[in-house]
Scaffold this motif. Sequence first.
Motif, short mmCIF file in Angstrom:
data_model
loop_
_atom_site.label_atom_id
_atom_site.label_comp_id
_atom_site.label_asym_id
_atom_site.label_seq_id
_atom_site.Cartn_x
_atom_site.Cartn_y
_atom_site.Cartn_z
N VAL A 1 49.04 13.61 32.26
CA VAL A 1 48.26 12.42 32.60
C VAL A 1 48.50 11.34 31.54
O VAL A 1 48.72 10.16 31.88
CB VAL A 1 46.77 12.76 32.74
N GLU A 2 48.50 11.71 30.27
CA GLU A 2 48.76 10.75 29.19
C GLU A 2 50.17 10.18 29.28
O GLU A 2 50.37 8.98 29.08
CB GLU A 2 48.55 11.42 27.83
N LEU A 3 51.15 11.02 29.57
CA LEU A 3 52.53 10.55 29.73
C LEU A 3 52.62 9.57 30.89
O LEU A 3 53.25 8.51 30.77
CB LEU A 3 53.48 11.73 29.94
N ALA A 4 52.00 9.90 32.01
CA ALA A 4 52.05 9.02 33.18
C ALA A 4 51.44 7.65 32.86
O ALA A 4 51.97 6.61 33.27
CB ALA A 4 51.32 9.67 34.36
N GLU A 5 50.34 7.63 32.12
CA GLU A 5 49.71 6.37 31.74
C GLU A 5 50.62 5.55 30.83
O GLU A 5 50.73 4.34 30.97
CB GLU A 5 48.36 6.62 31.07
N LEU A 6 51.28 6.22 29.89
CA LEU A 6 52.23 5.52 29.01
C LEU A 6 53.39 4.95 29.82
O LEU A 6 53.78 3.80 29.63
CB LEU A 6 52.75 6.48 27.94
N ILE A 7 53.94 5.74 30.72
CA ILE A 7 55.07 5.29 31.52
C ILE A 7 54.69 4.06 32.34
O ILE A 7 55.47 3.11 32.43
CB ILE A 7 55.58 6.44 32.41
N LYS A 8 53.50 4.04 32.89
CA LYS A 8 53.06 2.90 33.71
C LYS A 8 53.09 1.59 32.94
O LYS A 8 53.29 0.53 33.54
CB LYS A 8 51.65 3.15 34.24
N LYS A 9 52.93 1.65 31.63
CA LYS A 9 52.89 0.43 30.81
C LYS A 9 54.24 -0.28 30.77
O LYS A 9 54.29 -1.48 30.53
CB LYS A 9 52.46 0.76 29.39
N GLY A 10 55.34 0.44 30.98
CA GLY A 10 56.65 -0.17 30.87
C GLY A 10 57.48 -0.10 32.14
O GLY A 10 58.69 -0.30 32.10
N VAL A 11 56.84 0.17 33.26
CA VAL A 11 57.59 0.40 34.49
C VAL A 11 57.36 -0.71 35.50
O VAL A 11 56.22 -1.06 35.81
CB VAL A 11 57.18 1.77 35.11
N ALA A 12 58.46 -1.26 35.99
CA ALA A 12 58.40 -2.26 37.06
C ALA A 12 58.30 -1.58 38.42
O ALA A 12 57.60 -2.05 39.32
CB ALA A 12 59.62 -3.16 37.00
N SER A 13 59.01 -0.45 38.58
CA SER A 13 58.94 0.31 39.83
C SER A 13 59.28 1.77 39.53
O SER A 13 59.92 2.08 38.52
CB SER A 13 59.92 -0.24 40.87
N ARG A 14 58.81 2.65 40.43
CA ARG A 14 58.97 4.08 40.21
C ARG A 14 59.24 4.77 41.54
O ARG A 14 58.67 4.41 42.58
CB ARG A 14 57.68 4.62 39.59
N THR A 15 60.10 5.77 41.51
CA THR A 15 60.36 6.63 42.66
C THR A 15 60.28 8.07 42.18
O THR A 15 60.76 8.39 41.09
CB THR A 15 61.77 6.37 43.24
N VAL A 16 59.68 8.92 42.99
CA VAL A 16 59.54 10.33 42.63
C VAL A 16 60.04 11.19 43.78
O VAL A 16 59.84 10.86 44.95
CB VAL A 16 58.06 10.70 42.35
N ILE A 17 60.69 12.28 43.42
CA ILE A 17 61.08 13.29 44.41
C ILE A 17 60.88 14.66 43.77
O ILE A 17 61.10 14.84 42.58
CB ILE A 17 62.53 13.11 44.91
N ASP A 18 60.41 15.59 44.59
CA ASP A 18 60.24 16.97 44.14
C ASP A 18 61.15 17.85 44.98
O ASP A 18 61.06 17.86 46.21
CB ASP A 18 58.77 17.41 44.30
N LEU A 19 62.05 18.57 44.30
CA LEU A 19 63.03 19.41 44.98
C LEU A 19 62.75 20.87 44.74
O LEU A 19 62.47 21.28 43.61
CB LEU A 19 64.44 19.12 44.45
N LYS A 20 62.86 21.65 45.78
CA LYS A 20 62.81 23.09 45.64
C LYS A 20 64.24 23.59 45.58
O LYS A 20 65.02 23.38 46.50
CB LYS A 20 62.05 23.71 46.82
N CYS A 21 64.62 24.20 44.47
CA CYS A 21 66.00 24.62 44.26
C CYS A 21 66.15 26.13 44.37
O CYS A 21 65.29 26.87 44.07
CB CYS A 21 66.48 24.19 42.89
#
Length: 96
Positions: free
Chosen positions: A76-96
């Motif tokens: 949660v802390e990492l996500a909040e930090l990342i939001k401070k410097g991000v213009a846009s974000r894409t996420v994908i979760d893969l099952k390998c």
Amino acid sequence: MLKHIVLVNLTADADDAYLAEVGAKIDALPEVIDQVVGVAYGSDIGLTSGSSDFAIIVDLDDVESYAAYAAHEAHVELAELIKKGVASRTVIDLKC
């Protein structure tokens, strides 16, 4: 195995100090979250036009591990930090 992949485009003020702080928090994930098997991250090297600026890959064993990771304070802390410097974000979760 599950891979949680985050691709971001950074804001103009996301400098080297910001990326170093993000990197340190990513590096710490396997130490503080038992479910995190491994991490990788880095800036795009510029081979493909239109690529994202920065990528984060978090390796987890399964969906249950992802749920624990997602709820963990360190994530949660990492996500909040990342939001401070991000213009846009894409996420994908893969099952390998």
